[in-house]
Design an enzyme around this catalytic site. Structure first.
Site, mmCIF file in Angstrom:
data_model
loop_
_atom_site.group_PDB
_atom_site.id
_atom_site.type_symbol
_atom_site.label_atom_id
_atom_site.label_comp_id
_atom_site.label_asym_id
_atom_site.label_seq_id
_atom_site.Cartn_x
_atom_site.Cartn_y
_atom_site.Cartn_z
ATOM 1 N N SER A 1 42.141 44.907 46.124
ATOM 2 C CA SER A 1 42.943 43.771 46.557
ATOM 3 C C SER A 1 42.848 43.608 48.078
ATOM 4 C CB SER A 1 44.383 43.991 46.087
ATOM 5 O OG SER A 1 45.145 42.827 46.216
ATOM 6 N N ASP B 1 42.267 39.319 35.602
ATOM 7 C CA ASP B 1 42.899 39.191 36.921
ATOM 8 C C ASP B 1 42.902 37.713 37.295
ATOM 9 O OD1 ASP B 1 43.662 39.242 39.576
ATOM 10 O OD2 ASP B 1 42.233 40.781 40.187
ATOM 11 N N HIS C 1 45.583 41.841 37.584
ATOM 12 C CA HIS C 1 45.217 42.332 38.912
ATOM 13 C C HIS C 1 45.486 43.831 39.049
ATOM 14 C CE1 HIS C 1 44.298 41.943 43.130
ATOM 15 N NE2 HIS C 1 45.484 42.367 43.510
#
Lengths: 384, 205
Positions: free
Chosen positions: A157, A324, A357
């Protein structure tokens, strides 16, 4: 005494601290005259100093990526699944460093630290920091640790974005980048979610224009809402359905016809929000979302990411997860495409996963087999 | 490293040293690794199967997990010297379109495929009245990934129609591991067909 921790854990770890008094010029135009960085290390730096790996944390992470802080600690670091003996980032081979980013709230200088000019907490006066600022500050820590080049810079991320920034800003100091569930920049939708989170915090009366700390207050409701919103974007629709469905809380078999918690998913989100408030600072949350919004390495190159990556010499592993929707596979493919355009060495895995995610934190078989194979290759290359 | 598959060895013989290669459906990356190690070739493999992707990474091959049916839009025109596709043409959804894509991003294309015109397959169908199966084609009709099987004649007819110029053809008899002379009844005697080709004069892909 018996080791109370799992055999594949780095076990007991202790945070370290380094103070820097050489001023750090920030992207926002301001300067931090002095700052401290808190970090943890796992494994041993080899004699050639070639086996160091930098792990970059995401929005709400910290330097505590693996292991436990005391014998009674029930919760290990945030990436325990990935870091440890025999794990993808194998601490038998690598020397792993994880730093709390500047602006953070886990020990590195940030809004809750004391502003030397006023003797009060910085609060809203702490400068807005960018991903590139973090990279610059971490490079100084690397100097201090005697690490000329990282065998790999790794992150998921926001951490993946930081890894990419490292490769751009210090091409000679990064041999490999592993960018997981990342994006080359935020979409309008991503920024929109961040803005709602910021507004939730800033409109809480207890926020007091960011000076809540001096008043002994915490903007609990705002920060809790921001975290609840964040959590929705970390999970996929499938994951939520599997985990909660429309189940009512235990012991309930009918609706209340009021606004108390009724569904399991409500209970989960409120719990996540409430616990988050206890260990995270609202001003830091605001800063981290801004760092995300501003991240855009292509901006200086006519929005051409491949030009931005032209000088990169690191080899890349890019990983995305099918469910995601925060940073979907198409965003990782933009990174891959830019690397392909520049004839860079890159491998890309698009992992089938339902976890959304958050999948980057989970030990998913295909993800870990690719990740381990890649790290094995890195280790062989640097003779770790 | 294991012995390179016979058709891959033949493909490797066609590739000039230091060239840039894109391998479609690259499997565990054996061909690319062999080419890096023996000919200083650079390039990428595309592969859809996650186990193969991990194997490629293990083999130090640059692999991009992707679905060939979605095309090669990630690659610019003329960005490779060769685009290779071994034993995969028959498993893609739009083989004719993909051949065009190969010659858009590559200067030359190389494909290998099982020849459905081989005498043993013809005999199998003629005598048993059932969908042929063989060493190269060991799937039953209902679960085969090979949805676009063709013969040597079919492939050459398609090339003709698409204005693809065939530069070289080799036919292999896999069971006896020998290279057959192309001239003698290739469509009847060749089990695996290998082609090297380029855009025909005036063709746009």
């Amino acid at each position: 005494m018996d080791n109370p921790f799992p055999a594949d854990s780095v076990g007991l770890v202790e945070p370290q601290r380094e103070a820097f008094d050489k001023p750090l010029a920030l992207d926002c135009g301001r300067t931090l005259d002095a700052y401290e960085l808190v970090f943890e290390t796992y494994g041993t730096l080899n004699a050639e100093r070639s086996n160091a790996v930098l792990v970059c944390h995401a929005l709400s992470g910290s330097h505590h990526a693996a292991g436990y802080h005391d014998n009674g600690d029930r919760k290990p670091g945030w990436w325990e699944a990935c870091i440890g003996p025999g794990k993808p980032i194998d601490t038998n081979r690598f020397f792993v460093v994880c730093v709390n980013n500047l602006g953070g709230c886990h020990g590195s200088t940030g809004p809750s630290s004391t502003n030397p000019e006023t003797g009060e907490p910085y609060g809203p006066d702490f400068p807005i920091v960018t991903v590139a600022d973090w990279v610059r500050s971490h490079a100084r820590l690397a100097d201090r640790l005697g690490i000329d080049a990282w065998a790999a810079v790794i992150g998921g991320s926001l951490g993946g974005m930081q890894a990419i920034q490292w490769a751009i800003d210090f091409p000679d100091r990064v041999r490999h980048v592993v960018a997981i569930a990342a994006a080359p920049r935020l979409s309008a939708q991503n920024i929109a979610f961040n803005e709602v989170a910021r507004q939730a915090i800033r409109s809480d009366p207890d926020f007091a224009d960011g000076r809540y700390q001096a008043l002994g207050a915490i903007p609990r409701r705002g920060l809790m809402l921001a975290r609840m919103l964040g959590h929705i974007t970390y999970l996929s629709d499938e994951a939520m359905r599997a985990k909660f469905g429309r189940d009512l809380r235990k012991g309930k078999d009918d609706f209340n016809f009021n606004y108390d918690v009724e569904f399991e998913v409500e209970s989960y989100l409120r719990h996540q929000g409430r616990t988050f408030v206890e260990h995270f600072d609202a001003n830091t949350y605001l800063l981290m979302t801004k760092a995300l919004d501003y991240f855009d390495p292509a901006a200086q190159y006519d929005d051409d990411l491949s030009t931005a990556l032209e000088g990169v010499s690191a080899r890349f592993l890019v990983v995305s997860f099918t469910s995601d929707w925060r940073f979907p596979p198409s965003r990782s493919r933009e990174i891959v495409r830019a690397l392909l355009d520049g004839n860079k060495n890159v491998s890309y895995a698009e992992v089938e996963a339902n976890e959304g995610h958050d999948a980057f934190l989970k030990p998913i078989t295909h993800y870990f087999s690719v990740f381990s194979a890649y790290m094995d290759r890195v280790a062989t290359e640097v003779r770790a | 490293m294991n012995e390179l598959r016979l058709d891959l060895r033949a493909v490797a013989d066609w590739i000039r040293p230091s060239s840039r290669v894109l391998d479609l459906g690259c499997g565990d990356g054996s061909l690319l690794r062999y080419l890096f190690e023996t000919r200083e070739v650079t390039g990428y493999g595309l592969e859809i199967d996650p186990i193969n992707v991990a194997e490629c990474v293990h083999n130090r091959v640059n692999v991009i997990q992707s679905d060939l049916d979605a095309g090669l839009s990630e690659f610019d025109d003329d960005s490779f010297d060769y685009v290779v596709m071994t034993q995969t043409l028959q498993a893609v959804r739009y083989p004719d379109w993909l051949l065009g894509e190969m010659l858009r991003v590559g200067r030359e294309g190389i494909v290998t495929f099982p020849n459905f015109g081989h005498w043993r397959l013809r005999l199998y169908l003629a005598l048993r009245g059932r969908m042929p199966m063989s060493g190269a084609l060991h799937h039953t009709w209902y679960n085969t990934p090979n949805i676009h099987l063709c013969t040597i004649k079919d492939f050459e007819a398609l090339c003709e129609r698409k204005n693809i110029e065939i530069l070289e053809r080799v036919v292999l008899d896999q069971s006896r591991y020998e290279r057959r002379r192309s001239g003698v009844l290739p469509n009847l005697l060749g089990e695996v067909a290998l082609y090297r080709f380029q855009r025909g004069a005036g063709a746009s892909m």
